[in-house]
Design a protein around this motif. Structure first.
Motif, short mmCIF file in Angstrom:
data_model
loop_
_atom_site.label_atom_id
_atom_site.label_comp_id
_atom_site.label_asym_id
_atom_site.label_seq_id
_atom_site.Cartn_x
_atom_site.Cartn_y
_atom_site.Cartn_z
N LEU A 1 -24.87 -89.23 57.68
CA LEU A 1 -26.30 -89.21 57.44
C LEU A 1 -26.60 -88.12 56.43
O LEU A 1 -26.20 -86.98 56.62
N SER A 2 -27.28 -88.49 55.37
CA SER A 2 -27.68 -87.45 54.41
C SER A 2 -29.16 -87.60 54.12
O SER A 2 -29.80 -88.52 54.59
N HIS A 3 -29.68 -86.70 53.37
CA HIS A 3 -31.12 -86.73 53.13
C HIS A 3 -31.42 -86.41 51.68
O HIS A 3 -30.93 -85.42 51.14
N GLN A 4 -32.22 -87.26 51.07
CA GLN A 4 -32.64 -87.03 49.68
C GLN A 4 -34.16 -86.90 49.70
O GLN A 4 -34.87 -87.90 49.73
N PRO A 5 -34.65 -85.68 49.72
CA PRO A 5 -36.10 -85.52 49.90
C PRO A 5 -36.91 -86.08 48.74
O PRO A 5 -38.00 -86.57 48.94
N ASN A 6 -36.40 -86.01 47.55
CA ASN A 6 -37.18 -86.48 46.40
C ASN A 6 -36.27 -87.36 45.55
O ASN A 6 -35.19 -86.93 45.16
N PRO A 7 -36.68 -88.57 45.25
CA PRO A 7 -35.80 -89.46 44.49
C PRO A 7 -35.50 -88.96 43.07
O PRO A 7 -34.56 -89.44 42.44
N ALA A 8 -36.27 -88.01 42.61
CA ALA A 8 -36.00 -87.48 41.28
C ALA A 8 -35.05 -86.29 41.32
O ALA A 8 -34.72 -85.71 40.30
N ARG A 9 -34.68 -85.89 42.52
CA ARG A 9 -33.75 -84.77 42.65
C ARG A 9 -32.52 -85.22 43.40
O ARG A 9 -32.48 -86.30 43.96
N GLN A 10 -31.54 -84.31 43.40
CA GLN A 10 -30.31 -84.65 44.09
C GLN A 10 -30.47 -84.48 45.60
O GLN A 10 -31.30 -83.70 46.05
N PRO A 11 -29.66 -85.19 46.36
CA PRO A 11 -29.73 -85.03 47.81
C PRO A 11 -29.30 -83.62 48.21
O PRO A 11 -28.70 -82.89 47.43
N LEU A 12 -29.60 -83.28 49.42
CA LEU A 12 -29.18 -81.99 49.94
C LEU A 12 -27.67 -81.98 50.10
O LEU A 12 -27.03 -83.02 50.27
N SER A 13 -27.12 -80.81 50.04
CA SER A 13 -25.67 -80.73 50.18
C SER A 13 -25.25 -80.61 51.64
O SER A 13 -24.08 -80.58 51.95
N GLU A 14 -26.22 -80.54 52.56
CA GLU A 14 -25.88 -80.54 53.98
C GLU A 14 -26.03 -81.96 54.48
O GLU A 14 -26.96 -82.67 54.11
N PHE A 15 -25.12 -82.35 55.31
CA PHE A 15 -25.19 -83.70 55.86
C PHE A 15 -24.60 -83.74 57.26
O PHE A 15 -23.95 -82.79 57.70
N PHE A 16 -24.89 -84.84 57.92
CA PHE A 16 -24.45 -85.00 59.30
C PHE A 16 -23.30 -85.98 59.38
O PHE A 16 -23.26 -86.96 58.65
N LEU A 17 -22.44 -85.72 60.31
CA LEU A 17 -21.43 -86.71 60.67
C LEU A 17 -21.60 -87.00 62.14
O LEU A 17 -21.56 -86.08 62.97
N GLN A 18 -21.86 -88.24 62.42
CA GLN A 18 -22.00 -88.61 63.83
C GLN A 18 -20.63 -88.98 64.36
O GLN A 18 -19.99 -89.92 63.91
N LEU A 19 -20.18 -88.23 65.34
CA LEU A 19 -18.82 -88.41 65.86
C LEU A 19 -18.79 -89.22 67.14
O LEU A 19 -17.76 -89.76 67.52
N GLY A 20 -19.91 -89.26 67.80
CA GLY A 20 -19.97 -89.99 69.06
C GLY A 20 -21.39 -90.43 69.29
O GLY A 20 -22.27 -90.08 68.50
N PRO A 21 -21.64 -91.19 70.34
CA PRO A 21 -23.00 -91.67 70.57
C PRO A 21 -24.04 -90.55 70.58
O PRO A 21 -25.15 -90.74 70.11
N ASP A 22 -23.69 -89.39 71.12
CA ASP A 22 -24.64 -88.29 71.04
C ASP A 22 -23.93 -87.00 70.63
O ASP A 22 -24.09 -85.95 71.22
N HIS A 23 -23.11 -87.13 69.65
CA HIS A 23 -22.37 -85.97 69.17
C HIS A 23 -22.47 -85.91 67.64
O HIS A 23 -22.03 -86.81 66.95
N TYR A 24 -23.07 -84.86 67.15
CA TYR A 24 -23.27 -84.73 65.71
C TYR A 24 -22.64 -83.45 65.20
O TYR A 24 -22.59 -82.45 65.90
N GLN A 25 -22.22 -83.50 63.99
CA GLN A 25 -21.64 -82.32 63.35
C GLN A 25 -22.37 -82.10 62.03
O GLN A 25 -22.50 -83.03 61.22
#
Lengths: 251, 954
Positions: B279-303
């Motif tokens: 999961l990543s996030h791009q707040p503004n389509p004219a800018r690059q996405p954030l360099s922080e992102f999520f990896l979902q490892l399990g049904p309720d486990h995120y990194q």
């Protein structure tokens, strides 16, 4: 509805048989038939504009929809009141602008296989009748919908001016009559007419019966009326007997 | 008697014509709830700081704006149902929201403040893949739409196409995603399954291909870019491979080689059997996405991970007993069972803890929409909308306050029942007195006195409350209805609406206020289930609790399950329903009751074996006795077979009749019987010449509607068959040529009303069939299908109706004395109450003295739609799917619930309120008349006395 003109059945059949042929011949030659702007395969676009006189479009467009033949095709209104229903194949459709507040008349739009369009008045009885409407559609609201019935308000003026307006005011008037009439009868009648005359008495009874409205209605207010008229009747009978007795004595 | 009926009819005529709602009755006994459906896309309106809107696009093809303070709708646009109105994507920029509709067929832009359409354009055919906003130099002016074979770019301002380009090598490459980060280039990402990634870079200006990469980037493990890849940071395509358990990274600007980073090197471990998601996030389509992102490892486990100079670093592990996290700007929101935490995305530091207050238990969350913002004092705030598995939308605002919840499951009500409310404790006490016997005279008297005392006490309490409330301003008086204080009102006007929704969530709604009193989510309901709700025991059998049974049937396998519950409290009953190992063909409620007053439900399985529920000894014995008179029918529409069966004493069945309707010519569309709780008051109709025309009231009559398989407008037809369900005798058959469906049917009393589309005249038509026995009744005491030698007289008439209809139902009253109305749901959202009197095959063409005497309206081909007859005035009900009618304790009143996307509840009085005082009853007038009469008699008495005295003196 009752005033609506009725056509003999045979005529309908005859006309209906002519519909198809008529549609196609007429459309081709029709003067106002413009070519659809975006022929998309064999799909066409119905365009038009809805106007509510005196109301800003922002105030009503968000609740409005354009329905083509029920919900078969749906269009939405732009912020200026214009609309376009895309992806409509050729055929004949009833186009309707629907809002909860304003009333728009439906329009029938015919689209030929070549994409020629024309608009005409909707007539479900004479389906082939053509009364031209402008195309692109110009649909003007004919006013707000009337959903509500007016409450019957009742004042003394109604009683004087227009007492027999409808069932309700009549009912109420009877109540008032009930109130006033006995007084008149008690005070005036013995002075004016000879109450001993049996014919006269019969007539009086009849007139009293007339005052008594439909006795068998399953309506409470009616029941009340009946109750009152009954009690009044007896009181009247009592007083009139009182009034007549001395007269009899006098004789 | 005859005269009375006639008179009464006359009144009905007068009344029906004026029937409508009064303006001051608005909201008095009706309510509407508007829904949008299960949310697919959602955006917070952030372009103005103080905006209170949240946009939702739903699976029910609805696009709406909700008020974040109250949860009410600002506006809502309901598109066509089905795939043509399906919303594929929602993009928002400023005050415009762009929607891709109908598998990439239409591109629409909405103005979100007013809710009006900006523009709508038709896109070229081709199945939709992806869409994104394209920015350039911090300005977002375009939207790019990727189809299977082409990419097009449109101006946001007017929808005009800037350019369209065919994609190269579409035979081999499966293009799936489009990405842009504001540098004037549009990246189209495709994959050749099990081989490599293809990237095409277009110039924003003219659509020229700047660069094309094929073959060189190997990715044999990849087949779905959207599911396993995101773009992070400065154009770094990051994918996760579940089989190889590693990351793959590709710089979109260089497109050299994919670098592999095993998850183990970051000390990450995927839950067994789980497909990891990025999961990543791009707040503004004219800018690059954030360099922080999520990896979902399990049904309720995120990194939380960070990409820094091409290196991935693990930042924080979110593995609480919690739920879900989502990134918004640089804030991470984590919702646990009762806690909402905010973290800084850059550092992983915890910023804010808040505790959720007054939240009902969450079912498992599957979507979370978050808006985080900086407040004036530079602290962070958040708003979050949570959608749970049971289609509940919950809006949470700082500090953990639940602002509102919406039960979107109610946008898809499948079936419903209205159940009488139970008596109160005191009422039940009184009732209980009659139940027991042989207590001795004295104790009975004492009991009676004590219960009367209790009643008196309750009455005084009620009066006191009234007096107390009267002093308070009206707005402060709240009548909160809870399950505890629910009780039947004196006319049984308030009932419990038990609603079953397609998602498998059950609701108990108070019919007076519309408040949801209980909800129960059934897990494991198959997505295409059919539901049938039955009331087995009403509230009339105190102390036995009322009991409803829901039959849930999987349409594919035919296997069913039963859910037995108490309709007042929603609790699952302690009665264990039988397991149903065989597919169920038919279910029927018998009027038989077991010793606990529960009606017997019979279930017929595909071996034509019958099982009963409840199946106590008592029931089985009753069944054996009654078996000879229990008949049922089965419909197999695929083979066009209608068959009737009889129950044998050993609970097996035997076929007694069969009707085959050749499926290659016509198919059975619907089979309608009569409602079992329907009463018919009068056996016949009084004619103008004072004779009586008796109705043919066959309770076993079925109306079978068929449609032709040939849909050509010259040859299509619809048929209607009236079949006796016991004997299989065809009572009547009618064919409507040059007509097609959808056919809506109402079958009641001695009539069938149906509506169809006439292809010849291109209009909707109503047809009514009425059945009469004739001037004499064969057997007036009881109706038996087996002993009716005479075929009924059939009358039919048709009318033009100036609108298509969505659904149709007839009003129902306690004793059937009140005249009937048809309630017709229109596509415009109105519910028309059409007096049945207008659909009467005896309407004469030429008015005669006799027809006038009978109060028949002269025939007119067209039925009118008068907006005064709309029972829901301007409270339109979108996509009416069903109308439910139930009798109330008052003969004049019928309770109506219309459901579809919205739910609307009201009462109708088909013959006006003849058994209660009208609310405009003129108390002033009647009392003034009363007093005037009283005084008049006093005065006249006095006058008479004076007169007598005077006379005596004379």
């Amino acid at each position: 509805m009752l005033q609506r003109e009725r056509i003999p059945l045979q005529l309908i059949f005859l006309q209906a048989a002519l519909v198809v042929a008529w549609c196609f011949t007429d459309v081709e030659t029709g003067p106002g038939a413009g070519v659809s702007t975006q022929p998309n395969g064999d799909r066409f676009k119905i365009e038009g504009r809805a106007i509510v006189p005196g109301i800003k479009t922002q105030d009503w467009v968000s609740t409005a929809r354009v329905l083509v033949e029920g919900e078969e095709y749906v269009g939405f209104l732009r912020t200026d009141g214009s609309f376009a229903v895309n992806d409509v194949p050729s055929g004949s459709y009833v186009v309707e602008v629907v809002t909860p507040t304003y009333r728009f008349e439906p329009v029938r739009v015919d689209i030929t296989t070549k994409g020629k369009m024309r608009a005409r008045l909707v007539n479900y009885i004479k389906t082939s009748e053509v009364i031209r409407q402008p195309y692109p559609l110009q649909i003007r609201a004919s006013g707000p919908h009337s959903y509500f019935m007016k409450r019957e308000t009742w004042g003394w003026t109604d009683f004087l001016m227009n007492p027999m307006k409808d069932v309700y005011s009549t009912k109420k008037m009877m109540l008032v009559m009930m109130m006033v009439l006995p007084l008149l009868i008690i005070v005036l009648l013995p002075k004016v007419v000879n109450t001993n005359d049996p014919e006269m008495r019969k007539e009086m009874e009849q007139s009293m019966n007339m005052l008594n409205p439909n006795p068998e209605l399953p309506d409470v207010s009616e029941l009340m009326t009946k109750l009152f008229s009954g009690s009044k009747g007896s009181s009247k009978a009592g007083s009139s007997s009182k009034g007549t007795r001395p007269a009899a004595k006098r004789r | 008697m005859a005269k009375l009926i006639l008179l009464w009819l006359k009144c009905v005529v007068l009344w029906a014509i004026v029937e409508a709602v009064f303006e001051d009755q608005v909201g008095k006994f009706d309510w509407r709830q508007q829904y949008v459906g299960k949310v697919r896309f959602s955006h917070f309106d952030t372009h103005v700081q103080s905006s209170k809107k949240v946009l939702v696009a739903t699976e029910r093809n609805v696009f709406a704006a909700l008020n974040t303070r109250t949860g009410e709708l600002f506006w809502r646009h309901v598109d066509k149902t089905g795939s043509e109105g399906n919303i594929d994507a929602l993009l928002q920029h400023g005050q415009d929201a762009v929607l891709v509709v109908g598998n990439g067929r239409l591109l629409r832009s909405w103005e979100i403040n007013v809710g009006g359409l900006n523009w709508e354009v038709v896109l070229d055919s081709g199945s939709f893949q992806s869409a994104c906003l394209v920015g350039q130099q911090d300005m977002v002016k375009h939207v790019a739409v990727l189809k299977k074979t082409a990419i097009s770019v449109h101006y946001l301002s007017n929808g005009h196409q800037k350019w369209i380009e065919n994609l190269p090598e579409t035979e081999t490459v499966d293009y799936q995603a489009v990405y842009s980060d504001g540098n004037g280039e549009v990246y189209v990402l495709g994959v050749v399954p099990h081989s490599h990634i293809a990237i095409v870079v277009y110039s924003m200006e003219d659509g020229e291909i700047i660069k094309q990469v094929n073959m060189s980037v190997e990715a044999p493990w990849l087949y779905n870019i959207q599911a396993s890849c995101v773009v992070v940071g400065q154009g770094m395509l990051t994918c996760v491979d579940s089989a190889g358990v590693s990351f793959y990274m590709l710089d979109l600007h260089l497109q050299l080689q994919m670098t592999q980073v095993p998850l183990q090197s970051l000390a990450l471990e995927v839950d067994p059997g789980f497909h990891p998601v990025l999961l990543s996030h791009q707040p503004n389509p004219a800018r690059q996405p954030l360099s922080e992102f999520f990896l979902q490892l399990g049904p309720d486990h995120y990194q939380l991970l960070q990409l820094n100079n091409g290196q991935i670093a693990a930042m924080r592990d979110f593995k609480p007993s919690g739920f879900f996290g989502k990134q918004c700007y640089k804030i991470i929101l984590e919702i646990q069972v009762k806690i909402v935490n905010l973290f800084s995305a850059e550092t992983g530091r915890r910023l804010l803890d808040t505790t959720l207050i007054n939240l009902r238990k969450f079912n498992s969350v599957f979507q979370l929409y978050v808006q985080a913002f900086l407040k004036k004092d530079d602290s962070v705030g958040y708003r979050a909308m949570v959608q749970t598995e049971d289609h509940t939308l919950t809006f949470i605002q700082q500090p953990g306050r639940v602002m509102w919840t919406r039960e979107e499951a109610l946008s898809d009500v499948v079936t419903m029942e209205m159940v009488d409310l139970p008596l109160t404790g005191t009422q039940a006490e009184l009732e209980g007195e009659f139940g027991k016997k042989a207590d001795g005279l004295m104790s009975m008297v004492m009991k009676r006195l004590s219960s009367q005392l209790i009643l008196l006490q309750a009455w005084i309490g009620h009066l006191w409350k009234l007096f107390y409330d009267a002093r308070k301003p009206r707005s402060q008086v709240k009548n909160d209805v809870t399950i505890e204080n629910l009780s039947r009102d004196e006319f049984n006007l308030q009932k419990m609406m038990v609603m079953v929704t397609a998602s498998g969530k059950l609701f108990g709604i108070d019919s007076k206020t519309g408040g949801i009193l209980w909800r129960h989510y059934l897990h494991n309901v198959p997505p295409n289930a059919a539901f049938k709700l039955m009331v087995q025991r009403t509230t009339a059998h105190f102390p036995h609790p009322p009991q409803c049974t829901l039959l849930i049937k999987d349409k594919d396998t035919g296997l069913g399950t039963l859910h037995v519950f108490n309709p007042i409290f929603g609790k699952k009953s302690h009665v264990t329903p039988p397991a149903l190992p065989q597919p169920i063909l038919q279910s029927l409620m018998l009027p038989l009751m077991d010793q606990d007053y529960a009606k017997v439900l019979l279930l017929v399985d595909d071996q034509y074996k019958v099982s009963a529920f409840p199946s106590t000894k008592n029931v089985l014995q009753q069944l054996q006795e009654m078996a000879a008179s229990i008949f049922f029918y089965l419909v197999d529409s695929s083979q066009g077979r209608l068959s009737g069966y009889r129950l044998r004493t050993d609970l097996s069945t035997e076929q007694i009749w069969e009707v085959i309707i050749p499926p290659e010519v016509q198919k059975i569309v619907s089979v309608k019987g009569k409602r079992p709780n329907e009463h018919v008051h009068s056996q016949g109709r009084v004619m103008g010449d004072r004779s009586v025309l008796y109705k043919y009231l066959n309770p076993n009559l079925l109306a079978v509607v068929t449609e032709s398989t040939d849909l050509h407008q010259e040859r299509s037809f619809i048929g209607i068959l009236l079949i006796d369900g016991v004997t299989g005798r065809i009572i009547h058959e009618a064919i409507q040529r040059k007509a097609r469906g959808p056919v809506h049917v109402v079958h009641s009393e001695n009539w069938v009303v149906y509506e169809y589309w006439s292809t010849k005249s291109r209009r909707n038509e109503f047809s009514v069939i009425e059945l009469y026995e004739g001037m004499e009744l064969y057997n007036s005491t009881v109706f038996s299908s087996l002993d009716r030698p005479h075929a009924p007289q059939v009358l039919q008439q048709s009318y033009i109706f100036p609108s298509s209809i969505s659904t149709m139902e007839a009003t129902l009253t306690e004793k059937g004395i009140t005249s009937r109305h048809l309630l017709i749901g229109l596509p415009s959202g109105g519910i028309l109450s059409l007096p049945k009197m207008f659909l009467d095959p005896r309407r004469p063409e030429i008015v005669s003295e006799q027809s006038r005497e009978e109060n028949l309206i002269p025939y007119a081909p067209e039925l009118l739609i008068r907006t005064e007859w709309f029972i829901n005035y301007n409270q339109t009900v979108s996509r009416v799917r069903g109308i439910y009618t139930a009798p109330s304790g008052l003969e004049s009143t019928c309770l109506v619930v219309a459901y579809g996307l919205d739910i609307y509840q009201t009462r109708v009085y088909p013959s006006k309120q003849f058994d209660v005082l009208k609310d405009d009853y003129d108390y002033m007038l009647i009392s003034s008349v009363l007093f005037a009469l009283f005084f008049a008699t006093m005065i006249s008495k006095r006058l008479a006395e004076v007169k007598l005295l005077n006379r005596a003196w004379r």
